[in-house]
Design a protein around this motif. Structure first.
Motif, PDB file in Angstrom:
ATOM      1  N   VAL A 160     -15.771  45.748  -1.645  1.00 50.69           N
ATOM      2  CA  VAL A 160     -16.394  44.425  -1.623  1.00 50.69           C
ATOM      3  C   VAL A 160     -15.461  43.448  -2.357  1.00 50.69           C
ATOM      4  CG1 VAL A 160     -18.402  43.057  -2.269  1.00 50.69           C
ATOM      5  CG2 VAL A 160     -18.691  45.465  -1.616  1.00 50.69           C
ATOM      6  N   THR A 161     -15.065  42.374  -1.664  1.00 47.16           N
ATOM      7  CA  THR A 161     -14.129  41.401  -2.248  1.00 47.16           C
ATOM      8  C   THR A 161     -14.744  40.009  -2.240  1.00 47.16           C
ATOM      9  OG1 THR A 161     -12.238  42.684  -1.421  1.00 47.16           O
ATOM     10  CG2 THR A 161     -11.810  40.394  -2.114  1.00 47.16           C
ATOM     11  N   ASN A 162     -14.736  39.378  -3.418  1.00 47.23           N
ATOM     12  CA  ASN A 162     -15.169  37.979  -3.534  1.00 47.23           C
ATOM     13  C   ASN A 162     -13.961  37.083  -3.271  1.00 47.23           C
ATOM     14  OD1 ASN A 162     -16.172  35.477  -4.187  1.00 47.23           O
ATOM     15  ND2 ASN A 162     -16.462  35.902  -6.362  1.00 47.23           N
ATOM     16  N   ASN A 163     -13.922  36.524  -2.074  1.00 47.94           N
ATOM     17  CA  ASN A 163     -12.822  35.628  -1.706  1.00 47.94           C
ATOM     18  C   ASN A 163     -13.117  34.167  -2.052  1.00 47.94           C
ATOM     19  OD1 ASN A 163     -11.191  37.699  -0.453  1.00 47.94           O
ATOM     20  ND2 ASN A 163     -12.696  37.714   1.209  1.00 47.94           N
ATOM     21  N   GLY A 164     -14.229  33.906  -2.734  1.00 46.42           N
ATOM     22  CA  GLY A 164     -14.577  32.547  -3.123  1.00 46.42           C
ATOM     23  C   GLY A 164     -13.783  32.103  -4.342  1.00 46.42           C
ATOM     24  N   ASN A 165     -14.199  31.000  -4.919  1.00 40.93           N
ATOM     25  CA  ASN A 165     -13.433  30.434  -6.033  1.00 40.93           C
ATOM     26  C   ASN A 165     -14.225  30.391  -7.336  1.00 40.93           C
ATOM     27  OD1 ASN A 165     -15.217  28.436  -5.342  1.00 40.93           O
ATOM     28  ND2 ASN A 165     -13.685  26.827  -5.036  1.00 40.93           N
ATOM     29  N   SER A 166     -15.275  31.248  -7.428  1.00 38.00           N
ATOM     30  CA  SER A 166     -16.033  31.309  -8.668  1.00 38.00           C
ATOM     31  C   SER A 166     -16.652  32.683  -8.830  1.00 38.00           C
ATOM     32  CB  SER A 166     -17.136  30.236  -8.691  1.00 38.00           C
ATOM     33  OG  SER A 166     -18.079  30.482  -7.666  1.00 38.00           O
ATOM     34  N   LEU A 167     -17.008  33.017 -10.052  1.00 41.16           N
ATOM     35  CA  LEU A 167     -17.667  34.287 -10.350  1.00 41.16           C
ATOM     36  C   LEU A 167     -19.045  34.297  -9.706  1.00 41.16           C
ATOM     37  CD1 LEU A 167     -17.620  36.945 -11.997  1.00 41.16           C
ATOM     38  CD2 LEU A 167     -18.715  35.662 -13.849  1.00 41.16           C
TER      39      LEU A 167
ATOM     40  N   ASP B  34       0.838  -1.199   0.000  1.00 39.31           N
ATOM     41  CA  ASP B  34       0.000   0.000   0.000  1.00 39.31           C
ATOM     42  C   ASP B  34       0.870   1.245   0.000  1.00 39.31           C
ATOM     43  OD1 ASP B  34      -2.261  -1.595   0.147  1.00 39.31           O
ATOM     44  OD2 ASP B  34      -2.351  -1.501   2.347  1.00 39.31           O
ATOM     45  N   PHE B  35       0.361   2.298  -0.615  1.00 38.36           N
ATOM     46  CA  PHE B  35       0.984   3.614  -0.506  1.00 38.36           C
ATOM     47  C   PHE B  35      -0.119   4.654  -0.511  1.00 38.36           C
ATOM     48  CE2 PHE B  35       0.627   2.870  -5.021  1.00 38.36           C
ATOM     49  CZ  PHE B  35       0.328   4.102  -5.578  1.00 38.36           C
ATOM     50  N   TRP B  36       0.227   5.868  -0.114  1.00 32.83           N
ATOM     51  CA  TRP B  36      -0.763   6.936  -0.009  1.00 32.83           C
ATOM     52  C   TRP B  36      -0.314   8.133  -0.839  1.00 32.83           C
ATOM     53  CZ3 TRP B  36       0.032   3.248   3.419  1.00 32.83           C
ATOM     54  CH2 TRP B  36      -1.061   2.697   4.107  1.00 32.83           C
ATOM     55  N   VAL B  37      -1.293   8.815  -1.419  1.00 33.43           N
ATOM     56  CA  VAL B  37      -1.014  10.058  -2.134  1.00 33.43           C
ATOM     57  C   VAL B  37      -1.628  11.195  -1.330  1.00 33.43           C
ATOM     58  CG1 VAL B  37      -1.023  11.230  -4.347  1.00 33.43           C
ATOM     59  CG2 VAL B  37      -1.294   8.743  -4.269  1.00 33.43           C
ATOM     60  N   GLU B  38      -0.786  12.154  -0.954  1.00 38.59           N
ATOM     61  CA  GLU B  38      -1.251  13.326  -0.220  1.00 38.59           C
ATOM     62  C   GLU B  38      -1.475  14.462  -1.213  1.00 38.59           C
ATOM     63  OE1 GLU B  38       0.521  15.079   3.694  1.00 38.59           O
ATOM     64  OE2 GLU B  38       1.411  16.203   2.014  1.00 38.59           O
ATOM     65  N   PHE B  39      -2.692  15.006  -1.217  1.00 38.37           N
ATOM     66  CA  PHE B  39      -3.035  16.115  -2.108  1.00 38.37           C
ATOM     67  C   PHE B  39      -3.316  17.368  -1.289  1.00 38.37           C
ATOM     68  CE2 PHE B  39      -4.412  12.316  -4.473  1.00 38.37           C
ATOM     69  CZ  PHE B  39      -3.752  12.523  -5.678  1.00 38.37           C
ATOM     70  N   ILE B  40      -2.915  18.521  -1.830  1.00 39.88           N
ATOM     71  CA  ILE B  40      -3.232  19.819  -1.231  1.00 39.88           C
ATOM     72  C   ILE B  40      -3.908  20.673  -2.298  1.00 39.88           C
ATOM     73  CG2 ILE B  40      -2.324  21.905  -0.158  1.00 39.88           C
ATOM     74  CD1 ILE B  40       0.003  20.270   0.897  1.00 39.88           C
ATOM     75  N   GLY B  41      -5.122  21.147  -2.010  1.00 37.63           N
ATOM     76  CA  GLY B  41      -5.877  21.932  -2.973  1.00 37.63           C
ATOM     77  C   GLY B  41      -5.161  23.223  -3.333  1.00 37.63           C
ATOM     78  N   PRO B  42      -4.956  23.501  -4.626  1.00 36.84           N
ATOM     79  CA  PRO B  42      -4.249  24.721  -5.047  1.00 36.84           C
ATOM     80  C   PRO B  42      -5.049  25.987  -4.735  1.00 36.84           C
ATOM     81  CG  PRO B  42      -4.361  23.092  -6.825  1.00 36.84           C
ATOM     82  CD  PRO B  42      -5.309  22.650  -5.769  1.00 36.84           C
ATOM     83  N   ASP B  43      -4.338  27.087  -4.520  1.00 41.84           N
ATOM     84  CA  ASP B  43      -4.986  28.386  -4.369  1.00 41.84           C
ATOM     85  C   ASP B  43      -5.545  28.835  -5.714  1.00 41.84           C
ATOM     86  OD1 ASP B  43      -4.266  28.442  -1.704  1.00 41.84           O
ATOM     87  OD2 ASP B  43      -2.386  29.533  -2.087  1.00 41.84           O
ATOM     88  N   GLY B  44      -6.689  29.478  -5.660  1.00 41.12           N
ATOM     89  CA  GLY B  44      -7.251  30.063  -6.864  1.00 41.12           C
ATOM     90  C   GLY B  44      -7.885  29.084  -7.823  1.00 41.12           C
ATOM     91  N   ILE B  45      -8.053  27.825  -7.422  1.00 42.43           N
ATOM     92  CA  ILE B  45      -8.645  26.847  -8.329  1.00 42.43           C
ATOM     93  C   ILE B  45     -10.164  26.982  -8.318  1.00 42.43           C
ATOM     94  CG2 ILE B  45      -8.709  25.023  -6.586  1.00 42.43           C
ATOM     95  CD1 ILE B  45      -8.103  23.035  -8.862  1.00 42.43           C
ATOM     96  N   SER B  46     -10.766  26.918  -9.480  1.00 42.88           N
ATOM     97  CA  SER B  46     -12.210  27.059  -9.606  1.00 42.88           C
ATOM     98  C   SER B  46     -12.893  25.738  -9.273  1.00 42.88           C
ATOM     99  CB  SER B  46     -12.567  27.500 -11.021  1.00 42.88           C
ATOM    100  OG  SER B  46     -12.073  26.559 -11.974  1.00 42.88           O
ATOM    101  N   PRO B  47     -14.195  25.780  -8.969  1.00 41.34           N
ATOM    102  CA  PRO B  47     -14.912  24.545  -8.627  1.00 41.34           C
ATOM    103  C   PRO B  47     -14.932  23.568  -9.788  1.00 41.34           C
ATOM    104  CG  PRO B  47     -16.197  26.493  -8.060  1.00 41.34           C
ATOM    105  CD  PRO B  47     -15.057  26.959  -8.889  1.00 41.34           C
ATOM    106  N   GLY B  48     -15.010  22.279  -9.456  1.00 38.02           N
ATOM    107  CA  GLY B  48     -15.114  21.256 -10.493  1.00 38.02           C
ATOM    108  C   GLY B  48     -14.274  20.048 -10.177  1.00 38.02           C
ATOM    109  N   LEU B  49     -14.282  19.096 -11.113  1.00 39.77           N
ATOM    110  CA  LEU B  49     -13.547  17.853 -10.958  1.00 39.77           C
ATOM    111  C   LEU B  49     -12.174  17.939 -11.610  1.00 39.77           C
ATOM    112  CD1 LEU B  49     -16.319  15.193 -11.701  1.00 39.77           C
ATOM    113  CD2 LEU B  49     -15.214  15.607  -9.499  1.00 39.77           C
TER     114      LEU B  49
END
Length: 298
Positions: free
Chosen positions: A279-286, A209-224
């Motif tokens: 006013v600042t949109n700090n989310g990840n989508s328009l 067995d092995f594990w993959v560690e993922f870290i979500g990138p900054d500024g990435i938009s929603p989706g797969l």
């Protein structure tokens, strides 16, 4: 009518036998036609084996597909075959992972079902060659992780050396979205107290067995995001295999409002006063926001 009978069997097996490798991606499939040469209807049983008993006990490597749709193991009675009639069948061989380099025999017998008398038989040489092969496994939900910006998650996977030689296997990952890069993943040897790894050494037929560690990138938009995990052999091994998983980036709603001043004092003189609000949109989508104003004039 005479009860004694013979059968004729015609198969497409090569005269020199079969050469296979462990976990063969194109394993042998023997196609045959059997004819009842007698004057009565008879029931014939097909019995097939490989001379390596370990294969037969641990892996059940042989499957018979015939007109008997309810039985598919290595000993199958065919449906009663009328005099002079023929029936076709297939015998499929699965070569177990990690099989040793050796010379074997693959036998097929055709028996009268009730008496067990052998009416015809075949013996085919089966040579297992040296080979490197690998298999990557992921067992889990279709979406392996759901990660927002900066969030970390682990995905468990298994690497199996399905060949019959010891080998070193390099690990790599590729993404179908450009926001992901080498800084957003690493391979680990454990889920806790882990060390980073870039390859695995496995003996033949071994798995780990092995594990993959993922870290979500900054500024990435929603989706797969489709992630391709690659295991590739170090020389002299040239085999490789990929396994795809998906990571979901959820929609993040985050709005901040900062006024140019926190307090306004003014006389009731009919003059307009202005306060700037950033006013600042700090989310990840328009997003579109409705603005309203409410005040306590007391």
């Amino acid at each position: 009518k005479v009860n004694e009978f013979t059968v004729t069997v015609e198969c497409d097996n090569p005269e020199t036998g079969y050469i296979v490798i462990p976990a063969d991606p194109l394993p042998p499939s023997l196609h045959c036609t059997l004819t009842n040469n007698g004057y009565l209807t008879h029931t014939i049983q097909i019995v097939t084996e490989v001379s390596n008993a370990t294969w037969m006990i641990a892996y059940s490597p042989l499957r018979i597909d015939s007109d008997n749709l309810n039985d598919h193991d290595n000993a199958v009675p065919l449906n009663p075959l009328p005099a002079g009639q023929s029936t076709s069948f297939w015998i499929n061989l699965t070569v177990p992972p990690g099989s040793n380099v050796e010379e074997l025999n693959w036998t097929v017998e055709f028996r009268e079902y009730y008496s067990g008398e052998v009416k015809e038989s075949m013996l085919m040489p089966l040579s297992v060659d040296a080979s490197y092969s690998v298999h990557v496994t992921y067992v889990g939900p279709l979406i392996a992780q759901t990660l927002g910006q900066g969030e970390m998650g682990l995905v468990k996977m298994t690497l199996a050396n399905t060949g019959n030689q010891m080998a070193y296997w390099n690990l790599a990952a590729y993404f179908n979205r450009s926001e992901w890069g080498p800084e957003h993943f690493r391979f680990l040897n454990s889920s806790v107290n882990s060390s980073e790894i870039t390859y695995l050494q496995l003996e033949k037929a071994a798995s780990q067995d092995f594990w993959v560690e993922f870290i979500g990138p900054d500024g990435i938009s929603p989706g797969l995001t489709e992630v391709t995990i690659l295991a590739s052999g170090q020389s002299p091994a040239t085999a490789q295999e990929t396994r795809k998983i998906e990571i979901l980036t959820p929609m993040n709603h985050d709005l901040s409002m900062v006024p140019s001043q926190d307090k306004l004092e003014a006389e009731a003189d009919g003059h307009t006063r202005t306060i700037d609000i950033e006013v600042t949109n700090n989310g990840n989508s328009l997003e579109r926001f409705d603005l309203s104003l409410d005040a306590d004039w007391t």
